[in-house]
Design an enzyme around this catalytic site. Structure first.
Site, PDB file in Angstrom:
ATOM      1  N   GLU A  62       0.800  -1.233   0.000  1.00  0.00           N
ATOM      2  CA  GLU A  62       0.000   0.000   0.000  1.00  0.00           C
ATOM      3  C   GLU A  62       0.831   1.282   0.000  1.00  0.00           C
ATOM      4  O   GLU A  62       0.784   2.087   0.932  1.00  0.00           O
ATOM      5  CB  GLU A  62      -0.954   0.010   1.195  1.00  0.00           C
ATOM      6  CG  GLU A  62      -2.001  -1.080   1.150  1.00  0.00           C
ATOM      7  CD  GLU A  62      -3.019  -0.964   2.277  1.00  0.00           C
ATOM      8  OE1 GLU A  62      -4.098  -1.542   2.132  1.00  0.00           O
ATOM      9  OE2 GLU A  62      -2.723  -0.294   3.296  1.00  0.00           O
ATOM     10  N   GLU A  95      -6.017  -8.315   0.583  1.00  0.00           N
ATOM     11  CA  GLU A  95      -6.764  -7.954   1.793  1.00  0.00           C
ATOM     12  C   GLU A  95      -8.194  -7.650   1.394  1.00  0.00           C
ATOM     13  O   GLU A  95      -8.442  -6.991   0.386  1.00  0.00           O
ATOM     14  CB  GLU A  95      -6.203  -6.703   2.485  1.00  0.00           C
ATOM     15  CG  GLU A  95      -4.915  -6.881   3.236  1.00  0.00           C
ATOM     16  CD  GLU A  95      -4.497  -5.592   3.931  1.00  0.00           C
ATOM     17  OE1 GLU A  95      -5.383  -4.758   4.257  1.00  0.00           O
ATOM     18  OE2 GLU A  95      -3.288  -5.399   4.134  1.00  0.00           O
TER      19      GLU A  95
END
Length: 466
Positions: A162, A371
């Site tokens: 991320e 995720e």
């Protein structure tokens, strides 16, 4: 769908689960320093112990296996492997991760391992962290050491988790270390992280491993409620800001063509961009893409305000997630859809939209949903059970859309629920729970599988029969 054709698992990250922050020869990380500073962390909630994965990893991996999961995504703590600026390897840290990998192998669980999931050594932070132009070289050196230490014992390597979210929280919203608010620094940091990723991929390629390497991006499918020229421009610029400056270099080997000009129009000094870095990008693309998928980004044309990112860390349902990028776009809202207690829109179809968008722009690249999850205030009932039916409903809907995309030719090869057990949720602390397994943080960190854990176990078993 045969089990060997798809990886079903769950995920976690080192600082959020390991604890043992000063045990086993580990050095101080930027998050250790941040949470121990009362001026920056006035609530005093830390990940010093977290859910104590460091001491209880065998129990947690056994729960994965009992839940029919055949893969586990976790990250390495850089400061546990290389504690100080002398670059000496910590044998205790290496032994710990080797034990985790061995436990995975014992249970037939494929390891998907991230090199950097927000936490870096504090000595690097003290030198300027991601903003230091030496950071890509530091990260490449660390990555090369990890590849030499673990080699093909890790089948799937992820460079960085991320980039966009980490950079936004640390250098725009200023809630993560080093707690800065600067659009210029945000762009510089983002660039350094993209180049750090490419340099790590180059180190991986030199070693000619049989493993695969990728990056994990926090996807936000950018959409609008209207289809006018102004809204289409806002959507494209939203896509540039949220996605394309990471995924285009990682997959195509170059930044979006119109990005530099738009940044310069916005007053960003791009003197940090180097020709040799751009060549490096073109030569070091990824084997797979990891997509952390929670919700979409709904935008409209910019109206007013300075560039900033707003989130609700209290979980009172009082703040809607909001992003403003001056003169580019700002958040819009569809009030017909539900939201969670932290102001995030619940939009299950985003996983389908995201996979179809990747297929259209990038072709057949393999994609993991690295995720996906549902934040709840989970509680133990009078029977000692956690009936998280909202999470089950969330997963049912997400799986419907994910598998529909797969049936339509999207190359999605695995799914990881966030998270395997309840974890420290960064500055949200411990009340914001995502785990399939409940952790009683007040009573010896006891693990209690939630209703969703049993549902996921049975879903995987059923998918294996189809």
């Amino acid at each position: 769908m045969k089990k060997e054709d798809f990886l079903w698992g769950s995920a976690t990250a080192a600082y959020q689960c390991e604890g043992a922050w000063n045990e086993g020869g580990k050095g101080e990380s930027n998050w250790d320093a941040f949470v121990h500073d009362p001026d920056k962390n006035p609530k005093g909630i830390t990940g010093d112990v977290a859910n104590d994965f460091y001491h209880r990893y065998k129990e947690d991996i056994e729960l994965l296996a009992k839940g029919n999961q055949n893969t586990f995504r976790f990250s390495l703590s850089w400061s546990r492997i290389i504690p100080s600026s002398n670059w000496q390897i910590n044998p205790q840290g290496v032994a710990f991760y080797r034990s985790v990998l061995e436990e995975c192998r014992k249970h037939g669980i494929a390891a998907n391992v991230t090199l950097l999931h927000y936490d870096i050594p504090q000595w690097i932070e003290a030198e300027g962290g991601y903003l230091n132009d030496q950071f890509p070289a530091y990260f490449a050196r660390y990555a090369g050491m990890v590849f030499d230490l673990f080699g093909d014992s890790i089948p799937y390597y992820v460079t960085i988790n991320e980039i966009t979210h980490n950079a936004n929280c640390a250098y725009l919203q200023g809630k993560y270390p080093p707690n800065h608010h600067s659009v210029q620094e945000l762009c510089h940091v983002g660039y350094n992280l993209v180049i750090a990723h490419a340099r790590a991929v180059a180190e991986f390629r030199k070693r000619k491993l049989n493993s695969k390497i990728g990056i994990v991006h926090t996807t936000n499918t950018v959409q609008t409620l209207l289809d006018t020229e102004e809204y289409r421009i806002a959507r494209h610029r939203g896509d540039l800001f949220k996605n394309l400056w990471v995924t285009d270099p990682a997959i195509l080997g170059h930044f979006p063509e119109d990005l530099p000009g738009l940044l310069e129009e916005a007053g960003i000094d791009l003197s940090f961009v180097k020709a040799e870095d751009l060549k490096l990008l073109s030569e070091n693309t990824i084997d797979f893409l990891g997509q952390n998928c929670y919700t979409r980004t709904l935008v409209k044309p910019y109206v007013s305000g300075e560039t900033n990112y707003y989130r609700d860390y209290e979980g009172k349902g009082e703040v809607l997630e909001r992003l403003v990028v001056k003169n580019w776009f700002e958040s819009d809202y569809d009030f017909s859809l539900p939201r969670d207690e932290w102001g995030r829109e619940i939009y299950h179809k985003t996983v389908y939209d995201m996979l179809k968008g990747i297929q259209k722009r990038y072709g057949d690249i393999p994609v993991f949903i690295t995720e996906n999850g549902c934040a709840l205030y989970d509680e133990v009932d009078e029977n000692g059970e956690i009936r998280d039916d909202k999470r089950i409903d969330f997963m049912k809907n997400v799986f419907h859309w994910m598998l529909k995309a797969r049936e339509e030719g999207c190359n999605v090869i695995g799914y990881y629920a966030w998270s395997n057990v309840d974890v420290y949720s960064w500055i949200n602390g411990y009340k914001k729970r995502y785990g399939l397994v409940y952790v009683d943080f007040d009573h010896d960190l006891k693990r209690i599988p939630k209703k969703s854990w049993f549902w996921y176990r049975d879903f995987i078993a059923h998918s294996d029969r189809d």
